[in-house]
Design a protein around this motif. Structure first.
Motif, PDB file in Angstrom:
ATOM      1  N   ASN A 252       0.845  -1.186   0.000  1.00 43.23           N
ATOM      2  CA  ASN A 252       0.000   0.000   0.000  1.00 43.23           C
ATOM      3  C   ASN A 252       0.879   1.233   0.000  1.00 43.23           C
TER       4      ASN A 252
ATOM      5  N   TYR B 142      -8.431  -7.476  -1.946  1.00 40.43           N
ATOM      6  CA  TYR B 142      -8.398  -6.006  -2.015  1.00 40.43           C
ATOM      7  C   TYR B 142      -8.008  -5.635  -3.434  1.00 40.43           C
TER       8      TYR B 142
ATOM      9  N   ARG C 137      -4.562  -0.100  -5.863  1.00 36.89           N
ATOM     10  CA  ARG C 137      -5.128   1.197  -6.262  1.00 36.89           C
ATOM     11  C   ARG C 137      -4.304   1.876  -7.354  1.00 36.89           C
TER      12      ARG C 137
ATOM     13  N   ILE D  44     -13.318   5.275  -7.049  1.00 36.65           N
ATOM     14  CA  ILE D  44     -13.535   4.751  -5.687  1.00 36.65           C
ATOM     15  C   ILE D  44     -14.524   3.583  -5.750  1.00 36.65           C
TER      16      ILE D  44
ATOM     17  N   GLY E  68     -12.990   0.509  -7.318  1.00 40.14           N
ATOM     18  CA  GLY E  68     -12.157  -0.193  -6.339  1.00 40.14           C
ATOM     19  C   GLY E  68     -13.004  -1.007  -5.377  1.00 40.14           C
TER      20      GLY E  68
ATOM     21  N   HIS F  10     -13.566  -5.669  -4.743  1.00 43.97           N
ATOM     22  CA  HIS F  10     -13.469  -6.412  -3.481  1.00 43.97           C
ATOM     23  C   HIS F  10     -14.610  -7.429  -3.369  1.00 43.97           C
TER      24      HIS F  10
ATOM     25  N   TRP G 247     -15.537  -7.168   2.911  1.00 48.24           N
ATOM     26  CA  TRP G 247     -14.367  -6.667   2.189  1.00 48.24           C
ATOM     27  C   TRP G 247     -13.114  -7.125   2.906  1.00 48.24           C
TER      28      TRP G 247
ATOM     29  N   TYR H 189     -10.420   0.823   5.720  1.00 50.05           N
ATOM     30  CA  TYR H 189     -11.411   1.396   4.812  1.00 50.05           C
ATOM     31  C   TYR H 189     -12.237   2.489   5.486  1.00 50.05           C
TER      32      TYR H 189
ATOM     33  N   TYR I 220      -8.396   4.246   0.036  1.00 52.61           N
ATOM     34  CA  TYR I 220      -9.561   3.828  -0.758  1.00 52.61           C
ATOM     35  C   TYR I 220     -10.630   4.918  -0.814  1.00 52.61           C
TER      36      TYR I 220
ATOM     37  N   TRP J  37     -13.474   5.234   0.698  1.00 52.84           N
ATOM     38  CA  TRP J  37     -14.858   4.786   0.585  1.00 52.84           C
ATOM     39  C   TRP J  37     -15.817   5.729   1.297  1.00 52.84           C
TER      40      TRP J  37
END
Ligand code: FEO
Ligand code: CA
Ligand code: CA
Length: 631
Positions: free
Chosen positions: A6, A146, A149, A168, A171, A175, A234, A257, A284, A286
């Motif tokens: 990440n 996952y 990104r 978004i 992505g 999942h 997720w 998340y 992410y 979200w």
């Protein structure tokens, strides 16, 4: 879940950055002063239970005529391809973005799809999976853990944060779980597009919350005042299967998340902190499209994730069930065993530095054809204590032992386990039970904080029996044998099947155990599964830089181990910057399905298509050229 995927920080490192743990000066020892390799083994052997266990470490693997391996070991590789032994063949079966319905577009390298196309396509980052035979159909159920990104979202910034709302949502749709019918045509496995069994389960799928925590105040939100319904799943990592033919998917790093975009200084509760939740997510974003991921506004929402979810793959209209009886933590996988008396036992690891190994025991018994409704709802959750003498015990998590109420135990499970003095472990990953013996193996992938700092709950992480090396970058596999062969027994004996290491760099404990040598070495065991012949397959998610401590270890790999002789042989090496995770077999055992997750996570792979193509996680089918059995 890789160590370093990440941005520039691993998931664990990110958690530590936002929730720094106190340094513990008592443990401020120097790694390289570690006892010599022989000294370490001598120390462990001196504990005295060796006779009963037949040696705390598995005996040196002898390449004797008794070898049960059907292949010759392959060398390490740093090539951008999958390498297997001579006599074996690899087909790429299903890739991230492959449409599961014919009305969805083919994957587009230029755009990497849209939220709408991704919702009807195979998800990203293939992980745990299993095959089910049903009414003449072969169903493959796969976790999509996952998404990468930096690869899926052209709008991602240099820190891999996504701001564009369609990106978004794309992505998010990458999942969850993919249920896919597969068929073998002329020796090649492929997806059956438009099968009525095909299903995408995503962070937007309706779920039931069941078991001891269901309906508790901690699970109630504005959207669900009943505390019994949640939306989606997720970060589904490893998996399990039940004796009654359902699929178990395990919610692992669910924390990253949640964020508080309108209140960046928001402080979460200590209970949420223990699970790594904060006002900052991993990128992410979200919360920008789904308000429930805003932890400042909806502080109970994270309590509705971190469970084992049961899915009926044969009914695409069924509602998945989050089984709170199995506890809430960063679930790696769920290995279900039917005990001799019919009770169902589920072994589970919590993959975080210094967290624990758990066991669930049902109160009822499994009987084919009888109702199984209560078997994952009504039971007792235990956590493991490993003593240094090669024995251990399961501690029940009850109101009496933890001073917490029953529902709270199943929401704040880490705190309950700390309260009974559970043994801090080096990141428990997959657990698998030997089909030929009452013994269970668990990968402890690595733990750079061992002996350096406490876990997120403040528990001591000084070296201990099954976690014997400070600043452990290599990992090990612990094995336990329940007392009397009874998986519900309170006691067990344990030993270490293997200590991974690098004997070309170290000559102490960091060289690894005697069944590790310059030819078969590896780091960071993660995926683990026994085949029907009783060989144990080991998949790695480790450091692939091939330098320093990891010199000569190449790309991530899969090995097979003989649990009796201790011998370990390398079977597969993956493409650049992938981890190998997820393993299952076709019903006739002539195909092995293996997951290749996040090739090119740092930008250095074009697997599987080659050229200048976008790297894509994929499931490969491995067969023998002579059509023989592969497990
Ligand atoms: Fe998803 Fe612990 O690996
Ligand atoms: Ca891992
Ligand atoms: Ca894993």
């Amino acid at each position: 879940m890789t160590q370093e995927n990440n941005g520039t920080l691993s998931f664990d490192d990110f958690d530590e950055k936002i929730n720094p743990r106190p340094e513990d000066n008592d443990f401020d020892r120097i790694v390289e002063t570690a006892i010599s390799r022989r000294g370490l083994l001598g120390g462990v052997l001196a504990f005295g239970s060796v006779t009963a266990l037949g040696g705390i470490l598995a005996p040196t693997g002898a390449k004797a005529s008794t070898s049960r391996f059907a292949f010759e070991q392959i060398p390490t590789s740093t090539a951008d391809t999958v390498v297997v032994p001579e006599g074996y063949k690899v087909d790429v079966m299903m890739r991230w973005g492959d449409p599961m319905w014919s009305d969805a577009p083919e994957f587009d390298d230029a755009t990497r799809g849209t939220a709408a196309s991704q919702a009807r396509a195979f998800g990203d980052n293939t992980d745990g999976m299993d095959v089910f035979s049903h009414d003449g159909h072969t169903l493959l159920v796969v976790n999509n853990e996952y998404t990468n990104r930096n690869i899926i979202a052209l709008s991602a910034d240099e820190d891999r944060r996504i701001q564009d709302k369609d990106d978004i949502a794309k992505g998010m749709m990458a999942h969850g779980i993919s249920v896919v019918e597969i068929t073998n045509e002329d020796g090649t496995w492929k997806m059956v597009q438009d099968s009525p069994y095909n299903r995408r389960i995503t962070p937007m799928t309706d779920m039931d919350l069941t078991g001891p925590a269901a309906g508790h105040d901690l699970l109630k939100t504005d959207a669900d005042p009943s505390g019994t319904k949640s939306l989606g799943t997720w970060n589904n990592c490893g998996n399990g299967v039940t004796p009654w033919g359902t699929y178990l998917t395990c919610e692992e790093n669910f924390n990253g998340y949640f964020s508080a975009p309108e209140n960046p200084d928001h402080e979460v509760s200590a209970e949420l902190k223990r699970y790594g939740i904060s006002s900052e997510d991993w990128g992410y974003n979200w919360a920008l499209i789904e308000d429930r991921f805003d932890v400042a506004k909806h502080p109970n929402e994270p309590n509705r994730a971190g469970y084992v979810v049961e899915i009926d793959p044969t009914d695409p209209t069924s509602t998945p069930k989050k089984r709170t009886a199995l506890g809430r933590f960063k679930h790696e996988n769920a290995e279900a065993v039917v005990n001799n008396d019919g009770r169902v036992v589920v072994y589970m690891g919590d993959d975080e530095r210094g967290e624990f190994v758990y066991r669930y025991v049902s109160n009822g018994v499994y009987a084919p054809g009888a109702s199984t409704d209560d078997l994952l709802e009504d039971g007792v959750l235990y956590v493991a204590v490993f003593d240094d003498d090669g024995t251990g015990k399961w501690m029940a998590l009850t109101p009496e032992t933890t001073s917490m109420d029953q529902a709270e135990i199943h929401v704040h499970t880490r705190q309950a386990a700390s309260a009974v003095g559970a043994t801090t472990m080096d990141r428990p990953e997959w657990i698998s039970a030997n089909p030929n013996a009452a013994e269970v193996f668990c990968c402890l992938t690595n733990n750079k904080n061992r002996g350096v700092k406490p876990n997120a709950g403040g528990d001591d992480t000084a070296v201990n029996g099954p976690n014997p090396r400070e600043a452990n970058n290599y990992g090990q596999i612990v094995r336990w044998r329940p007392e009397g062969g009874d998986h519900t027994a309170d006691g067990f004996a344990w030993d270490l099947y293997v200590l991974a290491g690098n004997p070309t760099v170290h000559d102490d404990a960091y060289a690894g155990s005697d069944n590790v040598n310059a030819d078969n070495m590896f780091n960071s065991p993660d995926g683990l599964a026994f085949d029907s012949n009783g060989l144990v397959w080991i998949q790695t998610d480790g450091n692939y830089k091939n330098e320093g401590d990891f010199a000569g270890q190449g790309n991530n790999q899969m090995l097979a181990g003989d649990p009796v002789t201790g011998e370990i042989r390398r079977f597969m090496v993956g493409p650049n910057e992938c981890e190998i995770t997820g393993l299952t077999w076709s019903p006739d055992r002539r195909t092995m399905f293996v997951g290749i997750q996040h090739p090119g996570e740092r930008g250095n792979s074009h697997w599987p298509a080659g050229g200048t193509s976008v790297p894509r996680s994929a499931i490969i089918a491995v067969t023998r050229e002579d059509g023989g059995l592969v497990g």
